[in-house]
Design a protein around this motif. Structure first.
Motif: not given
Length: 121
Positions: A108, A1, A101, A96, A3, A110-111
């Motif tokens: 992708y 994941q 990945r 952002t 963050q 991400y925020w």
């Protein structure tokens, strides 16, 4: 994941300065573009500034000459230096990042969770 964690928001007087930071962590193969958006009360989210992996930048007209976006690729971090702040800059600022990945997966967006900036006397 992955963050994204922002920091640096707060209350500042008109004409003052703040520096926002946003650090990406987790399973990161590469980071392409990074950017900042903001959402004022009762309004939609709008672009503030973006920066590519090569360092090319783009700014909203409303912040040109006052805000500077930069990034530290070694730290997976993007910054937003905000000078000459105005009351109309009051908003929740979110970062952002378009992150690769690996493993054949497409990049992708991400925020972060957002950080409040309030410009008021």
């Amino acid at each position: 994941q992955v963050q994204l964690v922002e920091s640096g928001g707060g209350l500042v007087q008109p004409g003052g300065s703040l520096r926002l930071s946003c650090a990406a962590s987790g399973t990161i193969f590469s980071i392409n573009s990074m950017g900042w958006y903001r959402q004022a009360p009762g309004k939609g989210r709008v672009l503030v500034a973006t920066i590519t992996s090569g360092g090319s930048t783009n700014y909203a007209d409303s912040v040109k000459g006052r805000f500077t976006i930069s990034r530290d690729n070694a730290k997976n971090t993007v910054y937003l230096q905000m000078n000459s702040l105005k009351p109309e800059d009051t908003a929740v600022y979110s970062c952002t990042a378009n992150i690769g990945r690996g493993w054949g997966l497409p990049p992708y967006d991400y925020w972060g969770q957002g950080t409040q900036v309030t410009v008021s006397s």
